[in-house]
Design a protein around this motif. Sequence first.
Motif, PDB file in Angstrom:
ATOM      1  N   SER A 114       0.834  -1.212   0.000  1.00 14.33           N
ATOM      2  CA  SER A 114       0.000   0.000   0.000  1.00 14.33           C
ATOM      3  C   SER A 114       0.864   1.256   0.000  1.00 14.33           C
ATOM      4  O   SER A 114       0.581   2.224  -0.723  1.00 14.33           O
ATOM      5  N   ILE A 115       1.957   1.220   0.823  1.00 11.46           N
ATOM      6  CA  ILE A 115       2.859   2.380   0.873  1.00 11.46           C
ATOM      7  C   ILE A 115       3.524   2.600  -0.482  1.00 11.46           C
ATOM      8  O   ILE A 115       3.686   3.738  -0.931  1.00 11.46           O
ATOM      9  N   LYS A 116       3.929   1.497  -1.125  1.00 10.30           N
ATOM     10  CA  LYS A 116       4.546   1.625  -2.439  1.00 10.30           C
ATOM     11  C   LYS A 116       3.578   2.253  -3.437  1.00 10.30           C
ATOM     12  O   LYS A 116       3.968   3.099  -4.256  1.00 10.30           O
ATOM     13  N   GLU A 117       2.300   1.816  -3.349  1.00 15.73           N
ATOM     14  CA  GLU A 117       1.303   2.407  -4.241  1.00 15.73           C
ATOM     15  C   GLU A 117       1.151   3.904  -3.964  1.00 15.73           C
ATOM     16  O   GLU A 117       1.080   4.724  -4.890  1.00 15.73           O
ATOM     17  N   LYS A 118       1.110   4.238  -2.641  1.00 15.69           N
ATOM     18  CA  LYS A 118       0.989   5.659  -2.290  1.00 15.69           C
ATOM     19  C   LYS A 118       2.217   6.437  -2.761  1.00 15.69           C
ATOM     20  O   LYS A 118       2.107   7.567  -3.239  1.00 15.69           O
ATOM     21  N   CYS A 119       3.400   5.820  -2.594  1.00 21.33           N
ATOM     22  CA  CYS A 119       4.631   6.486  -3.037  1.00 21.33           C
ATOM     23  C   CYS A 119       4.608   6.720  -4.545  1.00 21.33           C
ATOM     24  O   CYS A 119       5.015   7.785  -5.025  1.00 21.33           O
ATOM     25  N   ALA A 120       4.138   5.697  -5.274  1.00 10.74           N
ATOM     26  CA  ALA A 120       4.054   5.857  -6.724  1.00 10.74           C
ATOM     27  C   ALA A 120       3.090   6.985  -7.079  1.00 10.74           C
ATOM     28  O   ALA A 120       3.365   7.826  -7.955  1.00 10.74           O
ATOM     29  N   SER A 121       1.943   7.019  -6.331  1.00 14.57           N
ATOM     30  CA  SER A 121       0.973   8.086  -6.585  1.00 14.57           C
ATOM     31  C   SER A 121       1.559   9.442  -6.219  1.00 14.57           C
ATOM     32  O   SER A 121       1.393  10.431  -6.956  1.00 14.57           O
ATOM     33  N   LEU A 122       2.293   9.482  -5.077  1.00 14.86           N
ATOM     34  CA  LEU A 122       2.921  10.742  -4.662  1.00 14.86           C
ATOM     35  C   LEU A 122       4.003  11.169  -5.645  1.00 14.86           C
ATOM     36  O   LEU A 122       4.185  12.369  -5.902  1.00 14.86           O
TER      37      LEU A 122
END
Length: 245
Positions: A114-122
Amino acid sequence: MTNVLRVPKLDLPAILVQQNPQIDLRLDAYETSTRNFLAAVSNYTQHAVTEITKRKNKFHADKKAAAEKAQNIETETTQCKVKEIELISVLDREAEEKKEAEASVAQFRRQLASIKEKCASLDVEIEQHRIVAANLMRERRREHGILNVHAANIMPEMLACEDRLKCWIEGIGPDLTLVRFTHIDPADISREFSLVLDVSEPVIRVPTTTPGLPTLPIILNESSDSNVIIRRVRAAFVELVAQGK
């Protein structure tokens, strides 16, 4: 080897023809042989008893040793069973801890995903903000260039106006502007009168004036236009000098 008494064959007819028939039974030899036999039997019995006693003692010793060994084995078996129970308990606890650890790892992996997805989105948002910031920076540089051009064009006029009006305006901090006047006091035309404008909010404030003006609140209540405020403050300074202050 024990000597065996050999009994000679009897010639009974020859003995009977004798005047005093006698048969030599050889009792001395018999007694000697009997004593020897009994001694041999006694020795054998004594040896047998000694051997039996020895074997009996050895049997009892072996039996005692076997009993002690069996007791030791039973004790060790009991200890092994206790250790086995403890080991089973430890294994069960480790299995439970392993299960909990695997669950925690799975949760952390989900969180990491989930954090990786958020990081990618960020990262995408950051890149977008970078593009916007770059565009704004270019626009600001362009506007700054335009303002510099305008400033260069109007600077002579502004200097001329300041010299003619004897009024100087300069920025002294974020949203703070210092306005200075001279030629107000006829007795000392170099004497400075000043005010500070705070334009950080929609309603303009005047944090300070030099010298202080008792009528400043009235001036601020009457208008929120900076040009009007500057003119009225200058007029108040003129009136203040006229009052001898």
